[in-house]
Design an enzyme around this catalytic site. Structure first.
Site, PDB file in Angstrom:
ATOM      1  N   GLU A 138     -12.045 -20.490 -15.183  1.00  0.00           N
ATOM      2  CA  GLU A 138     -11.254 -19.762 -16.165  1.00  0.00           C
ATOM      3  C   GLU A 138     -12.203 -19.211 -17.213  1.00  0.00           C
ATOM      4  O   GLU A 138     -13.181 -19.858 -17.578  1.00  0.00           O
ATOM      5  CB  GLU A 138     -10.221 -20.658 -16.854  1.00  0.00           C
ATOM      6  CG  GLU A 138      -9.028 -21.038 -16.012  1.00  0.00           C
ATOM      7  CD  GLU A 138      -8.022 -21.853 -16.805  1.00  0.00           C
ATOM      8  OE1 GLU A 138      -6.921 -21.330 -17.099  1.00  0.00           O
ATOM      9  OE2 GLU A 138      -8.337 -23.002 -17.138  1.00  0.00           O
ATOM     10  N   GLU A 166      -3.115 -29.378 -10.286  1.00  0.00           N
ATOM     11  CA  GLU A 166      -3.655 -28.010 -10.318  1.00  0.00           C
ATOM     12  C   GLU A 166      -5.162 -28.113 -10.436  1.00  0.00           C
ATOM     13  O   GLU A 166      -5.677 -28.926 -11.224  1.00  0.00           O
ATOM     14  CB  GLU A 166      -3.082 -27.223 -11.493  1.00  0.00           C
ATOM     15  CG  GLU A 166      -3.697 -25.831 -11.671  1.00  0.00           C
ATOM     16  CD  GLU A 166      -3.179 -25.120 -12.915  1.00  0.00           C
ATOM     17  OE1 GLU A 166      -1.969 -25.268 -13.214  1.00  0.00           O
ATOM     18  OE2 GLU A 166      -3.977 -24.439 -13.589  1.00  0.00           O
TER      19      GLU A 166
END
Length: 463
Positions: A278, A273
């Protein structure tokens, strides 16, 4: 008359009509004023002549000190005096010049060392979306995910495609979380997305949610959106750039990330991933970083309990602002030799990982997991390399999550209104909306996206 320049003795005639008249005492002699000078002659001679002449007093004209131009020949120039110059004086100039030269050389080396690891690749455009042409997302490119599961993180939102939470407006793609219908929370209810064939997750538990007023569980208290490019845009090595303004509001979790098209090396996180960005919607005072900080991470590991993310995670602070205050470019450049993320410019890198060590070695995984099962390296065999598992097709995901029970918002920090392990975490969050919902209204709580661009590195996927 000027008492300073008059004669020192004053004579007064006797008063004949009064035999008792007093004698008048002469005035004391005034001292010369050292701050006055005279134009006609030196002070002493002027003063003397004034005392002998009644006209001399009036001819005196005081004036203040004035600067005098210095003859150039009188100016001392020790730096031109080669005969008497101290030979050590030259080091006053030589040493700073040496330091300046070393500084320039060091800066040049650092720039060279940074650039030599980054290759200028040739790319083919895969996606160029600026959201000005139409009012809807093209289904040939974008999928709007519909599920209740929170992607394994225990997030509180249900993702929808009804146009309320993801829409195109004023040339922007907007992802906007909203509150759930309170009727679904206050009474016993079930949301079953499998019955309507809407659920986009293959996992049944991600498609069902229920409210049980007896045990305190509720359906997802918030609605939001998660969109991805799996239908029409994927890359194996290349670049991605998303120009976006992040949302502001407590317990929001915006993210721009990538997942593999196929689970070539096994279920998450074995196939990798890539988290380009974020953040959290909380303000700058949040101890772990609010909307003034973004982070990038690589996830990889043989199973969810053994994730090597901690070896590839970096946070980047905003400069005297927040990432919710304006638009920024969040990008990733990825090749068969390296991967790095950046903000606004490729020179402002967040993570940089060179593919020069196998990820099994990089992750420092234990011999067995918590259950005592032996861990096996999933990244061996024909075709694997030091880039594995990041050597396959990935697609892009953009979403705004809300809350979680995976530790992204640590318990007991900043008056967090729920506990991760509590069975009533979602209801506790819902009951505290008087605390957090006003921050959504004040901050906007919306991720605004100007453009999304993807490029494929030449030599792969037909480029």
């Amino acid at each position: 008359m000027d008492p300073y320049h008059a004669s020192s003795t004053v004579t007064t005639p006797a008063r004949a009509e009064s035999p008792d008249a007093e004698a008048i005492t002469p005035l004391p002699e005034r001292q010369p004023n050292p701050f006055l000078s005279y134009s006609n002659s030196p002070y002493a001679s002027n003063l003397q002549s004034a005392r002998g002449s009644s006209t001399g007093v009036n001819s005196l004209r005081p004036r203040y000190f004035q600067s005098r131009r210095i003859n150039k020949a009188e100016v001392e120039r020790p730096w031109l005096d080669k005969k008497n110059r101290d030979p050590r004086e030259k080091w006053v100039w030589i040493l700073p010049l040496i330091g300046l030269g070393l500084g320039i050389a060091m800066a040049g080396f650092l720039v060279y060392d940074g650039l030599k690891t980054v290759t200028s690749h040739v790319y083919c455009p895969v996606l160029d979306a600026d959201f000005t042409a139409g009012a809807t997302l093209d289904p040939k490119i974008w999928q709007q995910e519909i599920e209740t599961g929170g992607f394994g993180n225990g997030q509180f939102e249900i993702t929808t495609d009804d146009g309320e939470n993801a829409f195109v407006k004023d040339g922007l793609l907007q992802i906007h979380p909203t509150l759930q219908d309170s009727k679904l929370i206050d009474t016993n209810n079930v949301i079953n997305l499998t019955s309507s064939h809407q659920c986009t997750s293959p996992v049944v538990s991600n498609c069902v949610a229920a409210t049980n007023t007896t045990n305190g569980t509720i359906v997802n208290p918030v609605k939001s959106a998660r969109i991805n490019t799996s239908p029409g845009a994927k890359i194996k090595y290349g670049r991605v750039e998303v120009v976006a303004q992040l949302p502001a509001g407590d317990w929001l979790w915006p993210a721009i990330w990538m997942l593999p098209v196929n689970e070539t090396y096994g279920p998450w996180p074995a196939s990798g991933e890539i988290d380009i960005m974020e953040s959290r919607g909380n303000n700058y005072s949040y101890p772990d970083g609010g909307n003034n900080i973004v982070g990038s991470t690589l996830h990889y590991g043989p199973d969810p309990a053994d994730d090597g993310w901690w070896t590839n995670v970096v946070k980047r602070h905003a400069m005297l602002t927040t990432y919710s205050a304006g638009y920024h470019t969040f990008g990733v450049e990825w090749s068969e030799k390296y991967i790095f993320t950046y903000i606004d410019t490729r020179l402002l890198q967040v993570i940089y990982t060179e593919f020069n060590v196998p990820f099994w070695n990089r992750g420092q995984f234990p011999p067995s997991n918590q259950n005592g099962t032996r861990l096996v390296n999933p990244w061996t065999g024909p075709g694997t390399s030091d880039a594995t598992p990041f050597d396959q097709d990935f697609y892009l995901i953009i979403n705004v999550a809300v809350g979680a029970n995976n530790g992204w918002f640590p318990d007991g920090v900043a008056s967090k209104p729920w506990v991760d392990k509590s069975l009533t975490a979602a209801r506790d969050f819902w009951n505290a909306q008087d605390q957090w919902y006003p921050t959504w209204q004040a901050g906007g709580a919306t991720m605004n996206i100007k453009s999304v661009k993807m490029w494929q590195q030449k030599g792969y996927n037909g480029c």
